[in-house]
Structure formats: structure tokens, C-alpha cells
Design an enzyme around this catalytic site. Structure first.
Site, PDB file in Angstrom:
ATOM      1  N   ARG A 226      -2.462  -0.132   6.002  1.00  0.00           N
ATOM      2  CA  ARG A 226      -1.302  -0.700   6.681  1.00  0.00           C
ATOM      3  C   ARG A 226      -0.702   0.475   7.449  1.00  0.00           C
ATOM      4  O   ARG A 226      -1.417   1.152   8.173  1.00  0.00           O
ATOM      5  CB  ARG A 226      -0.343  -1.382   5.694  1.00  0.00           C
ATOM      6  CG  ARG A 226       0.532  -2.422   6.392  1.00  0.00           C
ATOM      7  CD  ARG A 226       1.499  -3.155   5.466  1.00  0.00           C
ATOM      8  NE  ARG A 226       2.605  -2.304   5.023  1.00  0.00           N
ATOM      9  CZ  ARG A 226       3.618  -2.724   4.272  1.00  0.00           C
ATOM     10  NH1 ARG A 226       3.663  -3.994   3.859  1.00  0.00           N
ATOM     11  NH2 ARG A 226       4.581  -1.908   3.916  1.00  0.00           N
TER      12      ARG A 226
ATOM     13  N   LYS B   2      14.961  -5.947   0.861  1.00  0.00           N
ATOM     14  CA  LYS B   2      14.583  -6.855   1.957  1.00  0.00           C
ATOM     15  C   LYS B   2      14.473  -8.304   1.506  1.00  0.00           C
ATOM     16  O   LYS B   2      14.802  -9.207   2.256  1.00  0.00           O
ATOM     17  CB  LYS B   2      13.309  -6.383   2.650  1.00  0.00           C
ATOM     18  CG  LYS B   2      12.079  -6.417   1.787  1.00  0.00           C
ATOM     19  CD  LYS B   2      10.921  -5.710   2.480  1.00  0.00           C
ATOM     20  CE  LYS B   2       9.670  -5.826   1.637  1.00  0.00           C
ATOM     21  NZ  LYS B   2       8.735  -4.713   1.858  1.00  0.00           N
TER      22      LYS B   2
HETATM   23  C1  LIG Z   1       8.455  -4.097   0.758  1.00  0.00           C
HETATM   24  C2  LIG Z   1       8.197  -2.659   0.673  1.00  0.00           C
HETATM   25  C3  LIG Z   1       8.401  -1.987  -0.544  1.00  0.00           C
HETATM   26  C4  LIG Z   1       8.803  -2.706  -1.805  1.00  0.00           C
HETATM   27  O1  LIG Z   1       7.707  -3.378  -2.328  1.00  0.00           O
HETATM   28  P1  LIG Z   1       7.803  -4.138  -3.733  1.00  0.00           P
HETATM   29  O2  LIG Z   1       6.412  -4.558  -3.987  1.00  0.00           O
HETATM   30  O3  LIG Z   1       8.758  -5.250  -3.547  1.00  0.00           O
HETATM   31  O4  LIG Z   1       8.286  -3.141  -4.713  1.00  0.00           O
HETATM   32  C5  LIG Z   1       8.202  -0.628  -0.565  1.00  0.00           C
HETATM   33  N1  LIG Z   1       7.821   0.052   0.537  1.00  0.00           N
HETATM   34  C6  LIG Z   1       7.604  -0.549   1.713  1.00  0.00           C
HETATM   35  C7  LIG Z   1       7.192   0.267   2.891  1.00  0.00           C
HETATM   36  C8  LIG Z   1       7.784  -1.931   1.824  1.00  0.00           C
HETATM   37  O5  LIG Z   1       7.579  -2.522   3.009  1.00  0.00           O
END
Ligand SMILES: *Cc1c(COP(=O)(O)O)cnc(C)c1O
Length: 358
Positions: free
Chosen positions: A132, A37
Site C-alpha cells: 500500500r 477515522k
Molecule cells: C486505518 C489505519 C490505521 C489503524 O488501523 P486499525 O487496523 O484500525 O488499527 C493505522 N495506520 C494507518 C496508516 C491507517 O490507515
């Protein structure tokens, strides 16, 4: 001259980061979903992750997944944020598996998948304390039961997400609870839970500590790959590059100025009221970059420079050593917030260096 401001993206370093993490986690029975992302669906970055041994790509935005599909990437595509009801048709067409917490959404995915004549995979996210996304553990079995009856939906597994909202650390206790819930699903419904996605980059310390990993067989990693840091304390991960992606901006003014402003002090462009302390004259330079291009607080300058503030398109830098001069470039490492905003800004060029190590 190269465009400025620009992100310098070193695919060799990204490949190194990704393959180190894939290897270290493989020893613990855990595969990696590469989270793209922050790379805005860049096919080059995603392809680098795949070359490093990552099998599935996760993104929170359908637009990014569509961009990667258009880039002809062969991988399992996972939507790691609950689909919007308004997007279920796009989701079932382009996404193999989506993360879900609401039966109402899964029902709509089921109808959309029937219409598109496709089968859509679902991972149920479980709330384990970070508050969350996630189904409350007590509601999990009921949700699984309802979901199993829906046509064109395949139950792929469960996941959880810690640290992001409240900073809750993944540990032996909450990870053991995740494994227990997996067992409860399997014994109740007589099925095998294929994916158990334990978390994000914040899970690395737990996963590599030698603690029992239980049923967890997947982690979703974004920041650890892109910036080489774990995310609980933002420490560099041993052996990984923290400068695989850097940000370069250009100096447009370099002067000696007083450190204390003159006149009555009210709000700045972004509403702060800065403390005005007289530290004598300082070496101040202005870089042509600002809030529209990055998160100025997330820029990590070198030892002898400090980011003093920023408005929409001016960033103020102070230097102790050699003074900057107009036209010179300054390069920063970044935190995640600065990276995401720079990637998203149309004013920041993305320069990919593919030559090293591939
Ligand atoms: C952004 C996200 C991740 C990745 O997180 P990082 O800290 O960049 O490794 C994993 N799972 C979900 C649900 C996310 O939104």
C-alpha cells in the site's frame, strides 16, 4: 422509544479497551496513537482515548481532524494518510504531523507551512511488503536528504503499514528491517529519529509476543480499541470488550415464509444471483436497515439468527428460536466495515452512553 437504527457507543468500555492496550504496550516501550477515522471525528470518543492515556490522535481525513480540533481536544493530531495536494493549506493549519511518501507533497507542505508561518512535522512511511503506501527502502535515504533541506518541515520519524492491503503479517523480519532503516538514517544524517510507528492493530500479536520490538516506539490503533479485536485473524483480544459499539435495528415485518423464491430467478437489487434452495418454511423478519446504513455482511448476529441478505433499506433475518415481532429491536456486534459505514450514514443515530465506568 430510542431512535433506530442506532449505534450504541459505550464510552466506559472504550476507555477500558484503550487503557488496557496503553498499559500492555507501555511494558514493551511502545506508545499508542489512537486512530479515530472509524469514529468520524467524534470528540467524545477521541476524548475517551485521551483520558485512557493516549497522547496522540491519528486520522486519515482532514475533515475529522478539523472536527476534533473544534471539539477543543488537546492532543498531537496526526494525518495518517498522505495529504492531497489540494488540501495542504488545511493540513498545515490543523495537523501537527502528517504521514508522507511523496517529495512533491512534502515540498508543497513546506511552502504552505512557510505561508502559514508554522512548522509541519513529517513521518515518512516505508514500504515493507504489503504494497500500500510507502517509500521503497532503497529510496529512503535520498528522500530524507531532500526533505531535510526544506524550510518549515521537521522530520519527525518513520512508519510502516502492513496487513491492510495484502494481509502481510508484521513479524520479526520486517520489523527488524524497519529498525535497521532507522539506524541507517541516524548514522547517515547524524540525527535522532523520534517516532518509529510500527503499524496498526495487526501489529499487536507481534508487539505483545515478547519478540524484540527494536526501535519501534509507537503503534496506531483503531479497530483494537473500538472493536476489541486483533486484525490478522479477527480474534477477540484477551480482556477487551468486543461490544463497546453495537448496532441496533428495528423489525418492520415478521412472517413465516417459504425459503425458496417463486418464479424465474435473475439478478437481485445489488447484482447477485442467490442460490434458491428449498429448506421449507422459515421464520423471516425484516429490519429497517440496509446497504445505505451499514455493511450487512459485517453484522455479527447471535447464535440463533442469520443475516440472509439485504437491499438498500431492508435486511432479511432468519431466526431458529423465538420468532421476532414487529417493533422489536435486534442488536448486532459489527466488523470494521459495518462500523465504518454505520458511523458514516446520516440515517444511523449515534447514542453515546457515558455513564459506565467514567
Ligand atoms: C486505518 C489505519 C490505521 C489503524 O488501523 P486499525 O487496523 O484500525 O488499527 C493505522 N495506520 C494507518 C496508516 C491507517 O490507515
Amino acid at each position: 422509544m430510542m431512535a433506530a437504527p442506532r449505534l450504541n457507543i459505550d464510552l466506559g468500555k472504550l476507555h477500558h479497551n484503550a487503557s488496557c492496550l496503553v498499559e500492555r504496550l507501555a511494558c514493551r516501550g511502545i506508545s499508542v496513537t489512537g486512530v479515530t477515522k472509524a469514529a468520524l471525528g467524534s470528540a467524545e470518543i477521541a476524548a475517551t482515548m485521551l483520558r485512557a492515556g493516549i497522547g496522540s490522535l491519528g486520522d486519515s481525513r482532514i475533515e475529522n481532524i478539523e472536527a476534533m480540533r473544534n471539539g477543543q481536544l488537546v492532543a498531537t493530531m496526526v494525518l495518517i494518510r498522505s495529504p492531497m495536494l489540494s488540501q495542504v493549506d488545511r493540513v498545515v493549519r490543523q495537523v501537527d504531523v502528517s504521514f508522507n511518501t511523496e517529495l512533491e507533497v512534502i515540498r508543497k507542505l513546506s511552502s504552505a507551512a512557510q505561508e502559514a508561518d508554522r512548522v509541519h512535522g513529517v513521518v515518512l512511511m516505508i514500504e515493507l511488503g504489503d504494497l500500500r503506501e510507502g517509500i521503497m527502502p532503497d529510496d529512503l535515504l535520498g528522500t530524507v536528504r531532500e526533505m531535510l533541506s526544506l524550510p518549515n518541515i521537521r522530520f519527525k520519524g518513520v512508519g510502516t503499514n502492513l496487513a491492510c492491503r495484502s494481509g502481510v503479517c508484521p513479524d520479526e523480519k520486517n520489523m527488524a528491517l524497519l529498525s535497521e532503516l532507522v539506524t541507517a538514517i541516524e548514522t547517515t544524517f547524524g540525527l535522532t529519529v523520534e517516532i518509529v510507528s510500527g503499524g496498526n492493530s495487526a501489529n499487536l500479536q507481534w508487539a505483545l509476543s515478547g519478540a524484540k520490538t527494536g526501535r519501534v516506539n509507537d503503534l496506531r490503533l483503531g479497530e483494537a480499541i473500538l472493536l476489541g479485536r486483533e486484525t490478522l485473524y479477527r480474534q477477540p483480544i484477551d480482556g477487551l470488550h468486543t461490544d463497546a459499539i453495537t448496532l441496533t435495528a428495528e423489525v418492520i415485518e415478521a412472517k413465516i415464509k417459504p425459503s425458496k423464491p417463486t418464479g424465474l430467478i435473475a439478478q437481485t437489487a445489488f447484482g447477485e444471483m442467490p442460490a434458491a434452495i428449498d429448506r421449507g418454511p422459515v421464520r423471516q423478519s425484516i429490519l429497517a436497515i440496509g446497504q445505505q446504513d451499514t455493511d450487512p455482511c459485517g453484522l455479527l448476529p447471535t447464535a440463533r439468527t442469520r443475516v440472509m441478505g439485504a437491499s438498500s433499506d431492508h435486511l432479511i433475518l432468519e431466526t431458529d428460536g423465538e420468532h421476532q415481532s414487529v417493533g422489536k429491536e435486534v442488536t448486532f456486534q459489527m466488523n470494521y466495515s459495518a462500523l465504518v459505514r454505520s458511523m458514516t450514514s446520516p440515517f444511523v443515530a449515534k447514542v453515546i452512553n457515558a455513564s459506565s465506568g467514567l
